[in-house]
Design an enzyme around this catalytic site. Structure first.
Site, PDB file in Angstrom:
ATOM      1  N   LYS A  83      37.124  38.046  35.981  1.00  9.95           N
ATOM      2  CA  LYS A  83      38.144  38.348  34.968  1.00  9.95           C
ATOM      3  C   LYS A  83      39.068  39.296  35.331  1.00  9.95           C
ATOM      4  O   LYS A  83      38.718  40.355  36.110  1.00  9.95           O
ATOM      5  CB  LYS A  83      37.676  38.937  33.864  1.00  9.95           C
ATOM      6  CG  LYS A  83      38.627  38.955  32.689  1.00  9.95           C
ATOM      7  CD  LYS A  83      37.980  39.547  31.164  1.00  9.95           C
ATOM      8  CE  LYS A  83      37.818  41.028  31.282  1.00  9.95           C
ATOM      9  NZ  LYS A  83      38.969  41.678  31.212  1.00  9.95           N
ATOM     10  N   LYS A 114      45.549  37.924  27.219  1.00 16.46           N
ATOM     11  CA  LYS A 114      46.000  38.475  25.760  1.00 16.46           C
ATOM     12  C   LYS A 114      47.260  37.952  25.226  1.00 16.46           C
ATOM     13  O   LYS A 114      48.005  38.641  24.600  1.00 16.46           O
ATOM     14  CB  LYS A 114      45.503  39.760  25.487  1.00 16.46           C
ATOM     15  CG  LYS A 114      44.061  40.003  25.564  1.00 16.46           C
ATOM     16  CD  LYS A 114      43.668  41.492  24.989  1.00 16.46           C
ATOM     17  CE  LYS A 114      42.100  41.822  25.317  1.00 16.46           C
ATOM     18  NZ  LYS A 114      42.004  42.347  26.782  1.00 16.46           N
ATOM     19  N   GLY A 170      32.751  45.310  33.485  1.00 19.22           N
ATOM     20  CA  GLY A 170      33.812  46.167  34.144  1.00 19.22           C
ATOM     21  C   GLY A 170      33.434  47.255  34.876  1.00 19.22           C
ATOM     22  O   GLY A 170      32.609  46.892  36.146  1.00 19.22           O
ATOM     23  N   ARG A 171      33.519  48.351  34.475  1.00 18.35           N
ATOM     24  CA  ARG A 171      33.296  49.499  35.239  1.00 18.35           C
ATOM     25  C   ARG A 171      31.704  49.791  35.429  1.00 18.35           C
ATOM     26  O   ARG A 171      31.572  50.589  36.485  1.00 18.35           O
ATOM     27  CB  ARG A 171      33.813  50.959  34.137  1.00 18.35           C
ATOM     28  CG  ARG A 171      35.212  50.916  34.604  1.00 18.35           C
ATOM     29  CD  ARG A 171      35.796  51.882  33.445  1.00 18.35           C
ATOM     30  NE  ARG A 171      35.967  51.262  32.149  1.00 18.35           N
ATOM     31  CZ  ARG A 171      36.468  51.701  30.805  1.00 18.35           C
ATOM     32  NH1 ARG A 171      37.047  52.930  31.014  1.00 18.35           N
ATOM     33  NH2 ARG A 171      36.203  51.166  29.907  1.00 18.35           N
ATOM     34  N   GLN A 227      36.387  52.304  23.872  1.00 21.84           N
ATOM     35  CA  GLN A 227      35.424  51.272  24.257  1.00 21.84           C
ATOM     36  C   GLN A 227      34.116  51.791  23.789  1.00 21.84           C
ATOM     37  O   GLN A 227      33.494  52.922  23.903  1.00 21.84           O
ATOM     38  CB  GLN A 227      35.400  51.102  25.793  1.00 21.84           C
ATOM     39  CG  GLN A 227      34.567  50.122  26.433  1.00 21.84           C
ATOM     40  CD  GLN A 227      34.938  48.825  26.009  1.00 21.84           C
ATOM     41  OE1 GLN A 227      35.022  48.353  24.913  1.00 21.84           O
ATOM     42  NE2 GLN A 227      35.074  47.718  26.981  1.00 21.84           N
TER      43      GLN A 227
HETATM   44  P1  5BU Z   1      34.537  48.083  31.043  1.00 26.34           P
HETATM   45  O1  5BU Z   1      34.986  48.522  32.064  1.00 26.34           O
HETATM   46  O2  5BU Z   1      33.243  47.138  30.958  1.00 26.34           O
HETATM   47  O3  5BU Z   1      34.730  48.580  29.570  1.00 26.34           O
HETATM   48  O4  5BU Z   1      35.604  46.632  31.033  1.00 26.34           O
HETATM   49  C1  5BU Z   1      35.880  45.806  29.878  1.00 26.34           C
HETATM   50  C2  5BU Z   1      37.002  44.902  30.124  1.00 26.34           C
HETATM   51  O5  5BU Z   1      36.904  43.829  29.234  1.00 26.34           O
HETATM   52  C3  5BU Z   1      38.179  45.241  30.247  1.00 26.34           C
HETATM   53  O6  5BU Z   1      38.872  44.541  31.545  1.00 26.34           O
HETATM   54  C4  5BU Z   1      38.876  45.239  28.992  1.00 26.34           C
HETATM   55  O7  5BU Z   1      40.304  44.925  29.089  1.00 26.34           O
HETATM   56  C5  5BU Z   1      38.294  43.720  28.486  1.00 26.34           C
HETATM   57  N1  5BU Z   1      38.187  43.770  27.100  1.00 26.34           N
HETATM   58  C6  5BU Z   1      37.167  44.557  26.205  1.00 26.34           C
HETATM   59  O8  5BU Z   1      36.841  45.721  26.920  1.00 26.34           O
HETATM   60  N2  5BU Z   1      37.004  44.307  24.772  1.00 26.34           N
HETATM   61  C7  5BU Z   1      37.579  43.279  24.198  1.00 26.34           C
HETATM   62  O9  5BU Z   1      37.470  43.254  23.059  1.00 26.34           O
HETATM   63  C8  5BU Z   1      38.401  42.472  25.058  1.00 26.34           C
HETATM   64  C9  5BU Z   1      38.348  42.743  26.368  1.00 26.34           C
HETATM   65 BR1  5BU Z   1      38.995  40.982  24.288  1.00 26.34          BR
END
Ligand code: 5BU
Length: 494
Positions: free
Chosen positions: A292, A325, A461-462, A441
């Site tokens: 992604k 999106k 992601g992270r 988040q």
């Molecule tokens: P993370 O580093 O694991 O927090 O990244 C999550 C990824 O998923 C990041 O690229 C967001 O833009 C994406 N994302 C998300 O976190 N939550 C959502 O509801 C959606 C996308 Br839709």
């Protein structure tokens, strides 16, 4: 001209009559060449639009006569036409042959009698199904299933065109004998012989047909709810078994990758340079089914970025998923998808889309596909705290997906609302050893995402990109996610 040709022909000479009929249909524009999205999401270079014959009564009579002549059996008590194109044809057959007719609706009305089948019938009456075109056989099967539920005896069907994409064999397996007036190969050779198309067009259609035969019947039984219970619940089914619930080429491909590679991990490659992105994709490639991207966070994006990503996707067998999106009106998203600096449609297999603008956003994106095999994932629920994606919104996203199965591959969500096995549930907000990032988040573990929230694919992601060893982290997330999935389907019968 079409009308005159038809009047002169005789149905007594079936081959000549069929040829004449095909030429007349071609003359009035029934056979279209270009780039078409089929109901399943498959991109086809040819489309057969028999609806046009309602404007040519003599031609409609000919088509009906040829179909009746091709019927696989005798002594039918009823004929049944399927809305829309099957209806006028069945009507002509019914009046000409004096066989009573039934109408099978596409969906029940919300008012009045709410019946799916109109007309008089009794159990055990023998009924012939009438349809215009067969691809996978799903539409014919859906109608037969409805009539069989009413205790009618339905074993035979006749279509005008068999696109030779596996439908005949699929229906045979369901005890339905289907015959066609003409196959795609025969039709193309008639058009070529009479100079209506050139060799290149002819060959491209045959090439398409021979490489798109692997279809299956998407039965109502597999994808629907009975008494509020999902017949084939997504969460209890293996990825392998879900392949045959859809004919969308990308959903199928993703299920195949997940099953064969044994991974349901998607890495969110949120890095800011092409070098980092390419290096990460190459390293985690063997462990993922999807990569992604947020392509607009790169500081040095160029065509080279895309060329390298596509090479790596082919090398490691994963798909590319741009988390764009899209959330505007159809015309704007069509331009955003195909144009600008990133030309997303050219390289991303999947993109994310908000349901907020309504159907137009999907139609806009599809208008920009231009023959490519593409799909979208509807953002139905976000992982961030205070997200405005209400229950009602989630419900409406599910309805939108059902109406646009030719493009929607699944949902980004935090909970499992849909048990429909055709749709893949992608869950972000996954991380081990952390509950949030201080900016909204919210995290759960891979196990919790899969076993409690019903995710099919976890998006990380992270948790991976910022790990001291991203490859080791990717392996860990992959294993935990795939183990949880195997645990979930352990008692599955599918
Ligand atoms: P993370 O580093 O694991 O927090 O990244 C999550 C990824 O998923 C990041 O690229 C967001 O833009 C994406 N994302 C998300 O976190 N939550 C959502 O509801 C959606 C996308 Br839709």
């Amino acid at each position: 001209m079409a009308e005159t040709q038809v009047q002169q022909m005789g149905v007594g000479d079936p081959t000549g009559a069929i040829q004449q009929c095909i030429l007349s249909l071609h003359n009035i524009g029934v056979v279209k060449f270009g780039r078409f999205t089929l109901k399943s999401g498959m991109q086809s270079p040819v489309y057969f639009d028999l609806r046009l014959i309602v404007s040519y009564p003599k031609l409609m009579e000919t088509v009906s006569e040829l179909m009746w002549a091709a019927r696989p059996g005798t002594d039918y008590d009823l004929v049944c036409g399927v809305a829309y194109t099957g209806l006028p044809i069945a009507t002509v057959i019914s009046t000409k042959q004096n066989v009573p007719m039934l109408i099978r609706r596409k969906e029940t009305k919300g008012y009045g009698t709410k019946k799916l089948v109109e007309g008089s019938y009794q159990g055990n009456q023998k009924c012939l199904m009438i349809e215009d075109v067969i691809v996978s056989g799903s539409s014919v099967y859906e109608s037969v299933e409805t009539l069989r539920d009413l205790k009618l005896d339905v074993k035979d069907a006749v279509v005008f065109l068999d696109r030779e994409q596996g439908g005949t064999a699929n229906l045979k397996a369901m005890d339905i004998n289907i015959v066609s007036v003409v196959t795609m190969t025969e039709m193309m050779s008639i058009l070529l012989k009479h100079g209506c198309i050139d060799q290149v067009t002819h060959d491209s259609v045959l090439e398409f047909v021979s490489s798109h035969r692997d279809t299956s019947i998407v039965t109502k039984e597999k994808t629907s709810c009975k008494n509020g219970i999902q017949v084939m619940d997504r969460k209890n089914c293996s990825f392998e078994s879900r392949i045959t619930t859809t004919n969308h080429p990308l959903t199928r491909k993703l299920f195949e990758i997940m099953a064969n590679k044994k991974t349901n991990l998607c890495v969110a490659a949120d890095v800011t340079t092409t070098e980092e992105l390419v290096s990460l994709a190459d390293k985690v490639g063997p462990h993922i089914c999807l990569l992604k991207t947020h392509i607009d966070i790169l500081t040095n994006f160029s065509q080279d970025t895309i060329d390298k990503l596509r090479d790596l996707a082919a090398k490691h067998n994963f798909l590319l998923f741009e988390d764009r999106k899209f959330g505007d009106i159809g015309s704007t998203v069509a331009n955003q998808y195909s144009g600008g600096a990133y030309k997303i449609v050219e390289w991303a297999d999947l993109v994310t889309v908000h349901g907020l603008p309504g159907d137009g956003v999907i139609k806009g994106l599809v208008s920009a596909i231009n023959g490519r095999t593409r799909g979208c994932v509807l953002v139905s629920q976000m992982s961030s705290s205070g997200a405005l994606t209400s229950e009602e919104y989630v419900e409406n996203c599910s309805k939108m997906a059902e109406n646009h199965t030719y493009f929607v591959v699944g949902f980004v969500s935090q909970s499992s609302k849909s048990g429909d096995p055709r749709f893949i549930l992608f869950t972000p907000g996954v991380r081990l050893g952390k509950t949030g990032d201080g900016l909204g988040q919210q995290y759960v573990t891979p196990r919790s995402a899969i076993l409690e929230r019903g995710a099919d694919i976890i998006i990380v992601g992270r948790g991976i990109t910022q790990a001291s060893d991203p490859v080791a982290a990717a392996k860990e997330y992959r294993e935990e996610a795939f183990d949880a999935y195997q645990e979930r389907i352990k008692h599955s019968t599918h």
